[in-house]
Design a protein around this motif. Sequence first.
Motif, PDB file in Angstrom:
ATOM      1  N   ARG A 268       0.832  -1.207   0.000  1.00  0.00           N
ATOM      2  CA  ARG A 268       0.000   0.000   0.000  1.00  0.00           C
ATOM      3  C   ARG A 268       0.871   1.264   0.000  1.00  0.00           C
ATOM      4  O   ARG A 268       0.630   2.198  -0.747  1.00  0.00           O
ATOM      5  N   ASP A 269       1.914   1.287   0.852  1.00  0.00           N
ATOM      6  CA  ASP A 269       2.686   2.514   1.071  1.00  0.00           C
ATOM      7  C   ASP A 269       3.838   2.704   0.065  1.00  0.00           C
ATOM      8  O   ASP A 269       4.125   3.826  -0.347  1.00  0.00           O
ATOM      9  N   VAL A 270       4.500   1.605  -0.295  1.00  0.00           N
ATOM     10  CA  VAL A 270       5.668   1.682  -1.173  1.00  0.00           C
ATOM     11  C   VAL A 270       5.308   1.247  -2.595  1.00  0.00           C
ATOM     12  O   VAL A 270       5.828   1.778  -3.571  1.00  0.00           O
ATOM     13  N   GLY A 271       4.423   0.276  -2.705  1.00  0.00           N
ATOM     14  CA  GLY A 271       3.984  -0.211  -4.015  1.00  0.00           C
ATOM     15  C   GLY A 271       4.521  -1.575  -4.385  1.00  0.00           C
ATOM     16  O   GLY A 271       3.963  -2.260  -5.234  1.00  0.00           O
ATOM     17  N   GLY A 272       5.630  -1.989  -3.754  1.00  0.00           N
ATOM     18  CA  GLY A 272       6.194  -3.293  -4.086  1.00  0.00           C
ATOM     19  C   GLY A 272       6.911  -3.899  -2.903  1.00  0.00           C
ATOM     20  O   GLY A 272       7.340  -3.199  -1.984  1.00  0.00           O
ATOM     21  N   VAL A 273       7.021  -5.229  -2.930  1.00  0.00           N
ATOM     22  CA  VAL A 273       7.707  -5.932  -1.852  1.00  0.00           C
ATOM     23  C   VAL A 273       8.371  -7.175  -2.440  1.00  0.00           C
ATOM     24  O   VAL A 273       7.819  -7.826  -3.322  1.00  0.00           O
ATOM     25  N   ILE A 274       9.580  -7.461  -1.976  1.00  0.00           N
ATOM     26  CA  ILE A 274      10.222  -8.742  -2.256  1.00  0.00           C
ATOM     27  C   ILE A 274      10.422  -9.397  -0.899  1.00  0.00           C
ATOM     28  O   ILE A 274      11.113  -8.848  -0.038  1.00  0.00           O
ATOM     29  N   CYS A 275       9.776 -10.521  -0.666  1.00  0.00           N
ATOM     30  CA  CYS A 275       9.893 -11.170   0.639  1.00  0.00           C
ATOM     31  C   CYS A 275       9.723 -12.676   0.496  1.00  0.00           C
ATOM     32  O   CYS A 275       9.408 -13.187  -0.581  1.00  0.00           O
ATOM     33  N   ALA A 276       9.942 -13.382   1.601  1.00  0.00           N
ATOM     34  CA  ALA A 276       9.821 -14.843   1.600  1.00  0.00           C
ATOM     35  C   ALA A 276       8.358 -15.241   1.505  1.00  0.00           C
ATOM     36  O   ALA A 276       7.492 -14.622   2.129  1.00  0.00           O
ATOM     37  N   ALA A 277       8.096 -16.279   0.721  1.00  0.00           N
ATOM     38  CA  ALA A 277       6.734 -16.818   0.638  1.00  0.00           C
ATOM     39  C   ALA A 277       6.413 -17.528   1.951  1.00  0.00           C
ATOM     40  O   ALA A 277       7.249 -18.265   2.481  1.00  0.00           O
ATOM     41  N   GLY A 278       5.225 -17.289   2.494  1.00  0.00           N
ATOM     42  CA  GLY A 278       4.829 -17.923   3.757  1.00  0.00           C
ATOM     43  C   GLY A 278       4.649 -19.424   3.588  1.00  0.00           C
ATOM     44  O   GLY A 278       4.379 -19.921   2.494  1.00  0.00           O
ATOM     45  N   ALA A 279       4.786 -20.148   4.699  1.00  0.00           N
ATOM     46  CA  ALA A 279       4.651 -21.608   4.666  1.00  0.00           C
ATOM     47  C   ALA A 279       3.232 -22.030   4.316  1.00  0.00           C
ATOM     48  O   ALA A 279       2.988 -23.169   3.931  1.00  0.00           O
ATOM     49  N   GLY A 280       2.274 -21.101   4.446  1.00  0.00           N
ATOM     50  CA  GLY A 280       0.874 -21.442   4.200  1.00  0.00           C
ATOM     51  C   GLY A 280       0.500 -21.545   2.729  1.00  0.00           C
ATOM     52  O   GLY A 280      -0.577 -22.041   2.390  1.00  0.00           O
TER      53      GLY A 280
END
Length: 433
Positions: A150-162
């Motif tokens: 919402r605030d930055v527009g993009g994210v690179i992060c780890a995929a959750g185990a779910g």
Amino acid sequence: MSAVEAFDAVDLIRTKRDRGELSTEQIGWLVDAYTRGYVADEQMSAMTMAIFLNGMTRREIRDMTMAMIASGERMDFSGLGKPTTDKHSTGGVGDKITLPLMPLVASFGVAVPQLSGRGLGHTGGTLDKLESIPGWRAELSNDEMFAQLRDVGGVICAAGAGLAPADKKLYALRDITGTVEAIPLIASSIMSKKIAEGTGALVLDVKFGSGAFLQDIERSRELARTMVELGEDAGVATSALLTNMNVPLGLTIGNANEVRESVEVLAGGGPADIRELTVELAREMLALAGQADVDVEAALDDGRAMDTWRAAIRAQGGDPDAPLPTAREQHVVVAERDGVLVRQEALPFGIGAWRLGAGRARKEDPVQHAAGIDLHAKPGDAVRKGEPLFTLHADEPERFARALEAVEGAWTIGEPGDEIQDGGPLIADRIGR
């Protein structure tokens, strides 16, 4: 008293072994029963080998993908109020495209939820690269991820185990049973996670060539077509680019050095091939998200993409201005004569960087962020005797011998006018919408 199971695993294995088709219900049961431990690893190993040898129909692959999605949670970004688009690459030597691509696309007001992984083998994972930035963290809660989108527009992060837990279990099994290359299993593995991730549009960067997961272009094309069909069947706007991995991408192979090169691209510079592929993938992602007529290159050159990068790194605890780690030792390989670099094989350089410590052999192995290879010339470049061709970086100098062994014979210096052996253009084909 235990519940009666709907099917028997041995019957399903025999069906696929004898080139039969499994029904939607059978596939749904198989994936669920394997995820909860009722179907044993030995049985699923036999099934994956039968699939590897005999294939699956489009309907079977779709059912497999949907059953793997159903094994876990599905994310929903509709509350963001803006379109979402993502990219997945099948991976290659020097492939750091996600790093400049995410902020570039996000700078146009499109949300980019880039759920990524860590590397195993010669290709370092996107998270390994970013973890060379001091303070940066890969693990985010769903709330943190939504806030950053919402605030930055993009994210690179780890995929959750779910997300698609069936895939995690099946992937580990394929790795030790010689069935990794089965196209129905690759396609359902990648697409189950990407569809479960909830993105509205998806662009696939499917590699071919010596440094690619599938070296043959026709096999890569089949994989691309299969994944595009899976995306479209699931209501995700999907397309694919077939891209050349005969030569390393860019001039760096490793982790910290690939971050450094990505920042150069975000500053409007960097190697021509990295910039070209970043721009083409960004155009594709934005077009699928409803923004077809935007000047992508301007956002690299005027600093907008860089601003988004810095904001995203800060949002995840990183310092975009902190110096990146450098290796304690280096070894320079020089040209043995004047001429033109006519060949540079991707895979040996990938293995060389891995042996220097840039990758891992087992999931639990640490990655040495400063280890890797810097290339000083690419095919087509003139070289002079005694000038550097490439530099190896490692914290432990005893790693150099095995890395040099890996790259021995992986390049050729020819005469001006000799044919450049690079396998053709960077982008060979486009599949989908």
